[in-house]
Motif scaffolding. Structure first.
Motif, PDB file in Angstrom:
ATOM      1  N   TYR A  30       0.470  -0.843   0.209  1.00 22.76           N
ATOM      2  CA  TYR A  30       0.114  -0.389   0.120  1.00 22.76           C
ATOM      3  C   TYR A  30       0.607   1.288   0.312  1.00 22.76           C
ATOM      4  CZ  TYR A  30      -4.528  -2.693   0.199  1.00 22.76           C
ATOM      5  OH  TYR A  30      -5.313  -3.566  -0.490  1.00 22.76           O
ATOM      6  N   TYR A  35      -2.022   3.603  -3.735  1.00 22.77           N
ATOM      7  CA  TYR A  35      -2.382   4.033  -2.509  1.00 22.77           C
ATOM      8  C   TYR A  35      -1.418   4.763  -2.113  1.00 22.77           C
ATOM      9  CZ  TYR A  35      -3.776  -0.505  -4.284  1.00 22.77           C
ATOM     10  OH  TYR A  35      -4.939  -1.116  -4.988  1.00 22.77           O
ATOM     11  N   LEU A 138     -13.246  -5.205  -3.217  1.00 21.93           N
ATOM     12  CA  LEU A 138     -13.192  -3.257  -3.675  1.00 21.93           C
ATOM     13  C   LEU A 138     -11.705  -3.740  -4.249  1.00 21.93           C
ATOM     14  CD1 LEU A 138     -14.857  -2.274  -1.101  1.00 21.93           C
ATOM     15  CD2 LEU A 138     -15.801  -2.359  -2.588  1.00 21.93           C
ATOM     16  N   ALA A 139     -11.983  -2.806  -5.664  1.00 16.46           N
ATOM     17  CA  ALA A 139      -9.955  -2.632  -6.054  1.00 16.46           C
ATOM     18  C   ALA A 139     -10.404  -1.209  -6.387  1.00 16.46           C
ATOM     19  CB  ALA A 139     -10.425  -3.852  -7.805  1.00 16.46           C
ATOM     20  N   ASP A 140      -9.238  -0.477  -6.591  1.00 16.54           N
ATOM     21  CA  ASP A 140      -9.120   1.098  -6.767  1.00 16.54           C
ATOM     22  C   ASP A 140      -8.582   0.678  -8.582  1.00 16.54           C
ATOM     23  OD1 ASP A 140      -7.236   3.130  -7.870  1.00 16.54           O
ATOM     24  OD2 ASP A 140      -7.013   3.442  -5.362  1.00 16.54           O
ATOM     25  N   HIS A 146      -6.839  -4.497 -10.169  1.00 15.07           N
ATOM     26  CA  HIS A 146      -8.408  -4.028 -11.088  1.00 15.07           C
ATOM     27  C   HIS A 146      -8.223  -4.867 -12.521  1.00 15.07           C
ATOM     28  CE1 HIS A 146     -11.917  -2.258 -12.767  1.00 15.07           C
ATOM     29  NE2 HIS A 146     -11.769  -2.184 -11.079  1.00 15.07           N
ATOM     30  N   ARG A 161     -16.781   4.096  -1.218  1.00 18.11           N
ATOM     31  CA  ARG A 161     -15.968   4.673  -0.821  1.00 18.11           C
ATOM     32  C   ARG A 161     -16.260   4.861   0.481  1.00 18.11           C
ATOM     33  NH1 ARG A 161     -13.095   8.990  -2.042  1.00 18.11           N
ATOM     34  NH2 ARG A 161     -13.635   9.346  -3.973  1.00 18.11           N
ATOM     35  N   ARG A 167      -9.962   6.407  -0.955  1.00 15.92           N
ATOM     36  CA  ARG A 167     -10.267   6.485  -1.817  1.00 15.92           C
ATOM     37  C   ARG A 167     -11.330   5.633  -2.527  1.00 15.92           C
ATOM     38  NH1 ARG A 167      -5.442   7.883  -5.659  1.00 15.92           N
ATOM     39  NH2 ARG A 167      -6.513   5.676  -7.154  1.00 15.92           N
ATOM     40  N   SER A 169     -13.577   2.927  -5.095  1.00 13.44           N
ATOM     41  CA  SER A 169     -12.738   1.654  -5.220  1.00 13.44           C
ATOM     42  C   SER A 169     -13.927   1.363  -5.682  1.00 13.44           C
ATOM     43  CB  SER A 169     -12.933   0.466  -4.068  1.00 13.44           C
ATOM     44  OG  SER A 169     -11.496   0.988  -3.487  1.00 13.44           O
ATOM     45  N   ASP A 170     -13.566   0.259  -6.905  1.00 15.78           N
ATOM     46  CA  ASP A 170     -14.504  -0.212  -7.509  1.00 15.78           C
ATOM     47  C   ASP A 170     -14.962  -2.064  -7.179  1.00 15.78           C
ATOM     48  OD1 ASP A 170     -14.758   1.752  -9.451  1.00 15.78           O
ATOM     49  OD2 ASP A 170     -13.724  -0.255 -10.926  1.00 15.78           O
TER      50      ASP A 170
END
Length: 179
Positions: A30, A35, A138-140, A146, A161, A167, A169-170
């Motif tokens: 991270y 990140y 969850l993935a940034d 991602h 969020r 941040r 995330s999806d």
């Protein structure tokens, strides 16, 4: 490289994820873009959040070791039929209504061990332990992971969020019945 050993831990044994070697690997991952060691990925927040999660009866940890060296880990826990991601989140997709799901919380691989299939094996081992019909994570959107998840069949279903200082995330979902 020696053979990588994968171990699946549950219950009190899974609390080893709170040991310093796991925290160091988490913090190293991270510290990378996108990140960049944001507040949500601090040592204190990892220990507080993971310390709560590991107490859940459904918590599962899978570790990857090269000899005595920790080179990767993944963990997660069950989400019941009424649970979805916390924070500011798009609602769970209608197809998940009434279905339990397993939430993958972390997948971390040491940088010098990436692109060797270790992450995929960690995730497959983790998900093989699950009875839920769906998995979610969850993935940034800016993180290389991602695109990797999408190549592996995970589908984008919304944005999250998780905390005010996180941040965006999806939320991704994988249909485990197709595996």
């Amino acid at each position: 490289m020696t053979d990588i050993e994968y171990r699946c831990l549950t219950g009190e044994d899974a609390a080893e994820v709170l040991r310093d070697e796991y925290v160091r690997l988490y913090l190293a991952n991270y510290a990378e873009p996108p990140y960049l060691s944001g507040p949500l990925s601090s040592r204190e927040r990892f220990l507080e959040r993971t310390g709560r999660q590991v107490k859940n009866d459904s918590f599962v940890l899978v570790s990857a070791r090269d000899g005595s060296e920790l080179v990767g880990f993944s963990f997660g826990l069950a989400f019941g039929v009424d649970r979805w991601w916390a924070g500011e989140a798009a609602p769970a997709p209608a197809e998940l209504a009434g279905s339990p799901r397993f939430a993958v919380i972390e997948l971390d691989v040491r940088e010098d061990y990436r692109r060797r299939g270790i992450g995929r094996q960690l995730l497959e081992t983790l998900l093989a332990q699950q009875d839920a019909p769906y998995a979610t994570l969850l993935a940034d959107p800016d993180a290389p992971a991602h695109a990797m998840y999408q190549r592996w069949g995970w589908r984008l279903v919304g944005a999250v969020r998780a905390a005010p200082d996180a941040r965006a995330s999806d939320a991704l979902v994988l249909d485990l019945s197709k595996k």
